[in-house]
Design an enzyme around this catalytic site. Structure first.
Site, PDB file in Angstrom:
ATOM      1  N   HIS A 271       0.831  -1.215   0.000  1.00  0.00           N
ATOM      2  CA  HIS A 271       0.000   0.000   0.000  1.00  0.00           C
ATOM      3  C   HIS A 271       0.859   1.255   0.000  1.00  0.00           C
ATOM      4  CE1 HIS A 271      -3.707  -2.326   1.719  1.00  0.00           C
ATOM      5  NE2 HIS A 271      -3.533  -2.500   0.423  1.00  0.00           N
TER       6      HIS A 271
ATOM      7  N   CYS B 216       1.090  18.630 -10.603  1.00  0.00           N
ATOM      8  CA  CYS B 216       2.267  18.843 -11.492  1.00  0.00           C
ATOM      9  C   CYS B 216       3.250  17.681 -11.434  1.00  0.00           C
ATOM     10  CB  CYS B 216       2.973  20.142 -11.096  1.00  0.00           C
ATOM     11  SG  CYS B 216       3.929  19.999  -9.573  1.00  0.00           S
TER      12      CYS B 216
ATOM     13  N   GLY C  30      -1.514 -10.175  11.860  1.00  0.00           N
ATOM     14  CA  GLY C  30      -2.139  -8.893  12.199  1.00  0.00           C
ATOM     15  C   GLY C  30      -2.922  -8.256  11.082  1.00  0.00           C
TER      16      GLY C  30
END
Ligand code: APR
Length: 248
Positions: free
Chosen positions: A119, A130, A186
């Site tokens: 991620h 830009c 987890g």
């Protein structure tokens, strides 16, 4: 539980390629809240309003209120015994890569060398207008951080509605397709496409070892060995058991 730890250690020792998939739960004991547990981040911030690319484009100042809170928590966080244990397994030649959904950099700080950031990461920022890039140190303490062009910068973490970095996605899928043991630590495993990886590994015949405080959508159908408990405790016990079997 000791029998399960022993079984998990044997699976890792017998595996020619072991991977670890991690989520926010591995960093909770470093002081970083997870997302979906009670009191987690999504209890306080609606992900639709604060974690989608559309909400960022519409109201970046508002999204930076949450990002700032997370950044200040992550800045204070240090690797815990679970991060360190995975780095130790890699050093012992018993773990190939960590594929993490987290953006807190704690695996790298713990010493893991091969970390795939599924991620993205929060250590750099990009201007959506830009396309200038900045290291986060250049903008530290500036909230919201501005680009030279005057627009508000976005951290290089993957928001809902954004694509997974193609190299991370490809390499993760390839490794999951050939691994022989998979540690899943987890994560509630509810977010796609990350949650494809455990199923891919299962199909490839890997032994699936899940370490989590509570049962998840994987526990009854995908997981072979569930080590239910705190990541720091379970990873530390797994590493000790592997060392004992190896006579280290
Ligand atoms: N030890 C082990 N497991 C723990 C611990 C702990 N100390 N603390 C919490 N957990 C478990 C929780 O029970 C839960 O099952 O970790 C899991 C964390 O799940 P989530 O909060 O859903 O986090 P995660 O799976 O990483 O979320 C995936 O969702 O919002 C997006 O981008 C965000 O990367 C994140 C993704």
């Amino acid at each position: 539980m000791d029998g399960l730890i022993e079984k998990a250690a044997q699976a890792v020792l017998g595996s020619k390629l072991t991977l670890a998939l991690t989520g926010a739960g591995i960093s909770v004991e470093s002081g970083i809240p997870d997302f979906r547990s009670k009191g987690g981040l999504w209890d306080r911030y609606d992900p639709e309003e604060y974690a989608s690319i559309y909400s960022f484009q519409k109201n970046p100042e508002k999204v930076w209120l949450m990002l700032r809170e997370m950044e200040e928590i992550v800045d204070k966080a240090r690797p815990n015994a679970a991060h360190i244990g995975l780095a130790e397994l890699e050093h012992m030649g018993l773990l190939r890569s960590v594929i993490t959904q987290n953006v807190d950099n704690l695996h790298q700080e713990a010493g893991s060398k091969d970390v795939i950031e599924y991620h993205g990461n929060s250590r750099s920022l990009t201007c959506l207008w830009c396309n200038r890039h900045y290291d986060y140190t250049e903008k530290k303490g500036e909230y919201p951080p501005y680009c030279a062009c005057g627009k508000i910068l976005k951290p290089d973490v993957v928001f809902f509605g954004e694509a997974i970095p193609i190299e991370a996605m490809t390499r993760s899928y390839q490794l999951a397709s050939i691994c022989q043991a998979l540690l899943i630590i987890g994560t509630s495993a509810v977010v796609s496409p990350f949650n494809v990886l455990p199923r891919q590994a299962k199909q490839a015949g890997a032994t699936i070892i899940e370490i989590n405080l509570e049962k998840t959508v994987l526990s009854d159908h995908i997981t072979d060995i569930l080590l239910q408990g705190k990541a720091t405790e379970m990873v530390s016990k797994l590493v000790s058991a592997a060392k004992k079997i190896k006579g280290l």
